[in-house]
Design a protein around this motif. Structure first.
Motif, PDB file in Angstrom:
ATOM      1  N   TRP A 139      -9.441 -11.260   3.349  1.00  0.00           N
ATOM      2  CA  TRP A 139      -7.973 -11.297   3.379  1.00  0.00           C
ATOM      3  C   TRP A 139      -7.429 -12.173   2.253  1.00  0.00           C
ATOM      4  CZ3 TRP A 139      -3.503 -14.084   3.812  1.00  0.00           C
ATOM      5  CH2 TRP A 139      -2.382 -13.458   4.373  1.00  0.00           C
ATOM      6  N   THR A 145      -0.755  -5.535  -0.060  1.00  0.00           N
ATOM      7  CA  THR A 145      -0.719  -4.296   0.724  1.00  0.00           C
ATOM      8  C   THR A 145      -1.958  -4.169   1.609  1.00  0.00           C
ATOM      9  OG1 THR A 145      -1.726  -3.110  -1.139  1.00  0.00           O
ATOM     10  CG2 THR A 145       0.669  -3.025  -0.944  1.00  0.00           C
ATOM     11  N   GLN A 147      -3.686  -6.794   2.748  1.00  0.00           N
ATOM     12  CA  GLN A 147      -3.514  -7.807   3.790  1.00  0.00           C
ATOM     13  C   GLN A 147      -2.689  -7.240   4.945  1.00  0.00           C
ATOM     14  OE1 GLN A 147      -1.681 -11.035   1.630  1.00  0.00           O
ATOM     15  NE2 GLN A 147      -3.651 -11.901   0.978  1.00  0.00           N
ATOM     16  N   ASP A 148      -1.608  -6.548   4.600  1.00  0.00           N
ATOM     17  CA  ASP A 148      -0.763  -5.948   5.637  1.00  0.00           C
ATOM     18  C   ASP A 148      -1.538  -4.897   6.432  1.00  0.00           C
ATOM     19  OD1 ASP A 148       1.334  -7.509   4.765  1.00  0.00           O
ATOM     20  OD2 ASP A 148       2.234  -5.927   3.525  1.00  0.00           O
ATOM     21  N   ASP A 151      -4.171  -6.539   8.765  1.00  0.00           N
ATOM     22  CA  ASP A 151      -3.568  -7.157   9.947  1.00  0.00           C
ATOM     23  C   ASP A 151      -3.083  -6.095  10.938  1.00  0.00           C
ATOM     24  OD1 ASP A 151      -4.100  -9.626   8.924  1.00  0.00           O
ATOM     25  OD2 ASP A 151      -2.054 -10.090   8.308  1.00  0.00           O
ATOM     26  N   MET A 152      -2.524  -5.000  10.416  1.00  0.00           N
ATOM     27  CA  MET A 152      -2.074  -3.930  11.301  1.00  0.00           C
ATOM     28  C   MET A 152      -3.267  -3.288  12.008  1.00  0.00           C
ATOM     29  SD  MET A 152       1.207  -3.583  11.503  1.00  0.00           S
ATOM     30  CE  MET A 152       1.262  -1.942  12.248  1.00  0.00           C
ATOM     31  N   THR A 198       3.262  -9.673  12.102  1.00  0.00           N
ATOM     32  CA  THR A 198       2.820  -8.827  10.990  1.00  0.00           C
ATOM     33  C   THR A 198       3.893  -7.815  10.608  1.00  0.00           C
ATOM     34  OG1 THR A 198       0.493  -9.029  11.631  1.00  0.00           O
ATOM     35  CG2 THR A 198       1.083  -7.152  10.249  1.00  0.00           C
ATOM     36  N   ARG A 201       6.804  -9.480   8.873  1.00  0.00           N
ATOM     37  CA  ARG A 201       6.442  -9.844   7.491  1.00  0.00           C
ATOM     38  C   ARG A 201       6.516  -8.627   6.575  1.00  0.00           C
ATOM     39  NH1 ARG A 201       0.860 -11.200   7.706  1.00  0.00           N
ATOM     40  NH2 ARG A 201       0.357  -9.140   6.867  1.00  0.00           N
ATOM     41  N   ILE A 202       6.006  -7.510   7.049  1.00  0.00           N
ATOM     42  CA  ILE A 202       6.020  -6.283   6.238  1.00  0.00           C
ATOM     43  C   ILE A 202       7.448  -5.824   5.977  1.00  0.00           C
ATOM     44  CG2 ILE A 202       5.385  -3.841   6.225  1.00  0.00           C
ATOM     45  CD1 ILE A 202       2.900  -4.609   7.876  1.00  0.00           C
ATOM     46  N   LYS A 205       9.730  -7.566   3.246  1.00  0.00           N
ATOM     47  CA  LYS A 205       9.462  -7.377   1.822  1.00  0.00           C
ATOM     48  C   LYS A 205      10.424  -6.346   1.237  1.00  0.00           C
ATOM     49  CE  LYS A 205       4.529  -8.406   2.307  1.00  0.00           C
ATOM     50  NZ  LYS A 205       3.143  -7.918   2.106  1.00  0.00           N
ATOM     51  N   LEU A 215       3.775   0.965   5.566  1.00  0.00           N
ATOM     52  CA  LEU A 215       2.986   0.334   4.512  1.00  0.00           C
ATOM     53  C   LEU A 215       3.294   1.004   3.182  1.00  0.00           C
ATOM     54  CD1 LEU A 215      -0.424  -0.006   6.405  1.00  0.00           C
ATOM     55  CD2 LEU A 215       1.260  -1.798   5.956  1.00  0.00           C
TER      56      LEU A 215
END
Length: 298
Positions: A139, A145, A147-148, A151-152, A198, A201-202, A205, A215
């Motif tokens: 991570w 992208t 990282q997202d 986490d998802m 998560t 956070r996404i 952006k 995503l």
């Protein structure tokens, strides 16, 4: 040809195809018909794999009449191909069998499928467990992208393709709705805890509001499987860790102590499937001997 690789391959096959003669029963002719008529109906990831498998099969069986291919030929293909990759050999044999069955339904042949009775290579079930430290290491090196996506995948326990296809309209009333590609199973996952963090956070952006994909690349386009795979492999190499992205689904299930919860999250029909899925990665949890007999100690 366009920006989509699979679409370009299909277009190329269409341009290269020759008129099919009524007496032409070569594997190549039938395989190309399969690529034109059947392949576009399959999932993008399956299309990519089958295109590769078909090219390898054509290299061996291309000019051979479909009804002259014998079980021995299939067994030899498995044996020779298996020297490099037993799993791929099995997948290619399965595709050959599928194409042959279509040939029967299209009237090219009425003989028995030569794959019948030919056993594939034994495959070992994947048992890789991803530790928290390994996850954190990859991570840390990963593109935002990735990282997202990681986490998802970990929060939801879903397969890579199912994570990538999530759109913002799947999020409503505090729930994330998922329809699994592989099984068609529908889930509603409560958006709370790490999943809520998560998603927030996404969504915070900079995004392309016209694109509903959750995503997105920095360009505002949907994050593709190929981009995810390439960036994940790079981060994995930098971290010196060798797990695969799909192993995060198993990690999610294994880290949940409640087996019923894990079964529901993964969408397994059978509890035993979830038990095997989790136990093979960390082993059975057993207790040690509580006390040693004093006689033994003496």
């Amino acid at each position: 040809m366009g920006n989509d690789l699979n679409e370009a391959r299909r277009k190329w096959a269409e341009l290269e195809s020759e008129p099919v003669g009524t007496n032409d029963k070569s594997f190549s002719i039938i395989a190309r018909r399969y690529l034109r008529e059947v392949l576009p109906t399959l999932r993008p990831h399956t299309q990519r794999d089958y295109t590769q498998y078909c090219a390898l099969l054509e290299a061996v069986f291309g000019d051979v009449a479909i009804d002259s291919i014998r079980p021995f030929d299939i067994a030899e293909y498995l044996r020779i191909r298996g020297e490099k990759s037993k799993v791929r050999a099995n997948r290619e044999k399965a595709l050959f069998s599928t194409i042959f069955n279509h040939a029967r339904s299209w009237g090219y042949t009425d003989i028995t499928n030569p794959c019948t009775g030919i056993k594939g290579h034994k495959e070992k079930a994947r048992d890789r467990y991803v530790s928290d430290d390994e996850y954190a290491a990859v991570w840390a090196f990963a593109h935002p992208t990735v990282q997202d996506a990681m986490d998802m995948a970990l929060c939801t326990g879903q397969r890579p393709a199912d994570v990538l296809k999530i759109v913002v309209t799947d999020i409503a009333d505090g729930l994330l709705s998922v329809a699994q590609n592989k099984t068609g199973k529908k889930l509603r996952i409560a958006i709370e805890g790490d999943l809520a963090v998560t998603i927030a956070r996404i969504m915070s952006k900079q995004r392309n509001a016209k694109n509903l994909a959750l995503l997105q690349d920095p360009s505002g386009q949907r994050l593709t499987y190929f981009a995810l795979r390439s960036r994940f492999d790079k981060a994995r190499e930098l971290a010196g860790v060798n797990f695969q992205f799909r192993d995060l689904r198993a990690k999610a299930a294994t880290d949940i102590e409640d087996l019923a919860h894990a079964q529901s999250l993964l969408g397994h029909k059978s509890r035993s499937t979830t038990e095997i899925y989790t136990r093979e990665r960390r082993g059975d949890l057993v207790k040690p001997l509580k006390r040693i007999s004093k006689d033994i100690v003496r």
